[in-house]
Structures are given as structure tokens and as C-alpha cells.
Design an enzyme around this catalytic site. Sequence first.
Site, PDB file in Angstrom:
ATOM      1  N   LYS A   1      44.631  50.005  49.500  1.00 28.06           N
ATOM      2  CA  LYS A   1      44.712  48.544  49.627  1.00 28.06           C
ATOM      3  C   LYS A   1      46.158  48.180  49.968  1.00 28.06           C
ATOM      4  CE  LYS A   1      43.673  44.366  46.889  1.00 28.06           C
ATOM      5  NZ  LYS A   1      43.165  43.888  45.588  1.00 28.06           N
TER       6      LYS A   1
ATOM      7  N   SER B   1      39.214  40.839  46.024  1.00 25.36           N
ATOM      8  CA  SER B   1      40.172  40.853  47.097  1.00 25.36           C
ATOM      9  C   SER B   1      40.294  42.195  47.823  1.00 25.36           C
ATOM     10  CB  SER B   1      41.549  40.475  46.549  1.00 25.36           C
ATOM     11  OG  SER B   1      41.988  41.424  45.597  1.00 25.36           O
TER      12      SER B   1
ATOM     13  N   SER C   1      38.398  42.297  41.499  1.00 25.47           N
ATOM     14  CA  SER C   1      38.655  42.648  42.901  1.00 25.47           C
ATOM     15  C   SER C   1      38.279  44.050  43.328  1.00 25.47           C
ATOM     16  CB  SER C   1      40.123  42.430  43.228  1.00 25.47           C
ATOM     17  OG  SER C   1      40.308  41.088  43.532  1.00 25.47           O
TER      18      SER C   1
HETATM   19  N1  GLN Z   1      38.617  36.794  42.673  1.00 21.41           N
HETATM   20  C1  GLN Z   1      39.622  36.881  41.669  1.00 21.41           C
HETATM   21  C2  GLN Z   1      40.814  36.044  42.042  1.00 21.41           C
HETATM   22  O1  GLN Z   1      40.830  35.503  43.102  1.00 21.41           O
HETATM   23  C3  GLN Z   1      39.974  38.307  41.417  1.00 21.41           C
HETATM   24  C4  GLN Z   1      41.130  38.808  42.143  1.00 21.41           C
HETATM   25  C5  GLN Z   1      41.533  40.195  41.768  1.00 21.41           C
HETATM   26  O2  GLN Z   1      40.892  40.852  40.952  1.00 21.41           O
HETATM   27  N2  GLN Z   1      42.650  40.612  42.335  1.00 21.41           N
HETATM   28  O3  GLN Z   1      41.734  35.911  41.274  1.00 21.41           O
END
Ligand code: GLN
Length: 475
Positions: A76, A151, A175
Site C-alpha cells: 500500500k 482505504s 481498511s
Molecule cells: N474507512 C475508515 C476511514 O475512512 C477506515 C480507514 C482505515 O482503516 N484506514 O477512516
Amino acid sequence: MKNYQCLKEIQADIQSGQISCKTLVLNYIEKIEENSGLNIFLEVFKDEALESAQKIDQKIKAGNAGKLAGMVISLKDNICYKGHKVSASSKIIEGFESLFSATVVERLIQEDAIIIGRTNCDEFAMGSSNENSAFGIVKNPISSNKVPGGSSGGSAASVAAGMCLASLGSDTGGSIRQPASFCGNIGLKPTYGRVSRHGLIAYASSFDQIGTFANSIEDTAALLEIMSGPDEYDSTLSQKKPNSYTDDIVQEVSSKKIAYLSCYVNHEGLNPEVKEKTLAIIENLKQKGHQVDEINFDYLEQLVPAYYVLTTAEASSNLARYDGVHFGYRSPQAFDLLSTYVKSRSEGFGKEVKRRIMLGTYVLSAGYYDAYYSKAQKIRRLIKERTQEILKDYDFVLSPTTPHPAFDIGSQNEDPIKMYLEDIFTVQANLVGLPAISLPLGITKEKLPFGIQLMGSPFEEGKLLNFSQYLININ
Ligand code: GLN
């Protein structure tokens, strides 16, 4: 090329001379190039990956290759790899080159994993659909008008599209698990403090953990085993020695006690097919002699708000370093210190990141600190205590990973609240710091995959992985 699902298969084919690491990498690169329209990779480390492959082929011949020889992984774009660009999919640090590698990257390379490239994600890991990247949306390889989740959408998609065998992502509120659910692979978020965060671009430091995407539990265990354990660069790490997680997968399981939260399973937003499958899995477990109980949990309504108050607060502090002076983008319109800050940050950050910095600054501001930040900390404590209480009586908590399968690109990104509610089932593990995994056990009539989540007790990844394998086997 065969569509390899686990490292063992690859290593067996390398041993029998059917494939080499070099051919393997060439094949993956071909796959990436053929499907470049999905926008999964921000950069492919083509020459370098091929060079490593050749070296590893020689080591294999000489009999001194590492445990991960033949494992090709993507990273990532918020995990540092020395001498390579890392941007967190943000314009504000576009072009920045890592000065050191994340501990996890060093450990994997030491065991001869090959890093094939960096994958697209939501900017600074903020999002649930990968639509917040400064470098364009990622399309779900299973159905290209759908989002891959976020994400770590590019990571999940890279594994689903067969562009690499595994990927590393980060999970602050879901994410890893949510995109794994949308793309049909296995996503593991380890216990907070199990895996070093050194070299992970911070979003919300008391939540962030690095974890894995893979197609098999065995590969998940192998990666975790190598990545975990103390690291002098991360003081939040546990000193507990990690297990040999691959040895924990013994296939057999004794009778287990499993809880499911009634408010999760009866949630009004839960897709009927997801609900039906979750209940079928529960029924199957009962028939196999496990005790599965419906449990009350009173904090459903508080999960997402507490998560967003605390993570935006932490993000506003973590992202203060991108000021147009220390790192990355500086506005050409800047003419003094204040305009350097204001213009660089206004132009460099995307809309969602700016929204969160403002929210975070607000909840931490003098007049509102007690009403929001302190209160959310207290709620976090209550959620933690109740969850720990449940896990004292039960081995695992089972739920759907996401309320529904992947949604259409563009269908939700104008409504932040709706997007935040995507995280309803995943944030609990991060608020409490528990290990959690999404297993690709569901598929809708439309052929879209969805995941089932298991949460376990802290540092019991071995038990969690073994039971996950069992759950996959019986479904
Ligand atoms: N969807 C969540 C957010 O936008 C999770 C993001 C993540 O785990 N990095 O914060």
C-alpha cells in the site's frame, strides 16, 4: 500462468522446475500491464523486482533461500520502502522518496519476498471506497463499475486480480477487512501492538496497524509470523514473542464458544443476502457442536462517532507535519510563512483529508475538548470494557465484515456520513485493539463477494487463524 493461490504451490512448482521466480514476476507484470485500466498500481518496480527474482532463483538453487522465496507482494502506498517513492496517494507528498524501509518491509525482504510495486489507496488511508485518492479511483477487478473498498483498495484489488500473491495494507478502522470483503480475499488486521508501525505513514496512531491480504490462511500466517514481534523503533509494540503462526494451523478445532452481536446481525442496513449467509454460518457452527450465542451490545450507535472523533483528532496532529516546509508540496503562490502553510495545505490535501483535519482540530479545540474528544475517549473505554467482557466468555465474535457487498463507483462519495457508516462492523476491533480477520465466505446472486469477520482476543492470532481455516473448510 497458473492462478496461484498460495506460496506452497509456487514453491513446489519452483522446486520441480515448472516455474522460476523470474518467470513468475514477468507473468505478474504482464497481468498488471494488461489491466492497467483498473488503476491498481501507482508504480511497478519492474526492473528491480526482476533483478531480485533472478538473485532469489540462484539462492534457491544454492539451497539458501529465505522462507518467502517465491512470494511476490505489493505495498500500500503508505508503507515506506527505502529509495522508493511513497505518497499516501496524496498530492502533498507526491514524489517523496523514503529514506528508510518500514520494519515489516525489511523483515519480508530478508526472507526473500519480492516487492513488485506500490498500490493506490485513499489519501492518507482515509476512506472506504478508494475514491479519495489524488491519483484516481481504483476499479474492482471482479466488477469494474464497483469500488474495491478502501482505504487499501489497490492492495485488495492487486491480489484479487492475480497481480501478486499477497499485499500489505493498513487498517485503522477497517481498511484491510472492508476491501478484502469487497474483493473476495482474506484480510487480517493484527492486534494493536503486534506488528511494528515504523515506516507506516501515520493516520491515527492509536488505531493504525499494518496487516495482510492473501488468498490463503497459510500465507497470512507466514507473513504475520515474519512481520510480528518487538522492534526498537515502535514503542507501542508488545514485547510478547510472536507465535510460529504457521504451526498454529492444525486444522482440528475443539468445541468453541462464539458470540454474535444481535445489533450487528439485526442491523437495518444489512443486505438480506449478507444476513442470510451470516445466519447460515451460525447454524452450521451450531450443528458442528459449537456453542453460538446471540449477545447484547449497547454501543452500536456510538462506535462510528467515537471512531471519527478520535481518529480525526489524531489525524489533525499527525498531518500537521505536511506544512510546505518539511515535506513535499509547497504552493508556488506562497510568499511568507503563513501563506506557505495555508496555501500549501489548501492546495496539497484533498477534500476528505481537509474535512478530517478541520473536524479533528475542532474536537481538540479548547472550548470543545471535553464535549467531544474527552467524551469519545470515555466511550472508547466503555466499548473496550464491554468487548473484553464478551471475550472473557467467548473465543470469537462473528459478524459480517461489511453491511453489503461492493457498491457502485460514484454512488456514495458525495455523502460522507453514509460513507462513514460503511465502517459500522469493523471499527470495534480498532477501538479495542483486537485482532480481526475478514474471510471470503459469501457471494451474492450477482456474483459479488462479501466477507465474514471474526474478532479474537488480543495476541491470539494463532487461534484466530486456525479457526479461520476451519471456517473456510466447513463452508
Ligand atoms: N474507512 C475508515 C476511514 O475512512 C477506515 C480507514 C482505515 O482503516 N484506514 O477512516
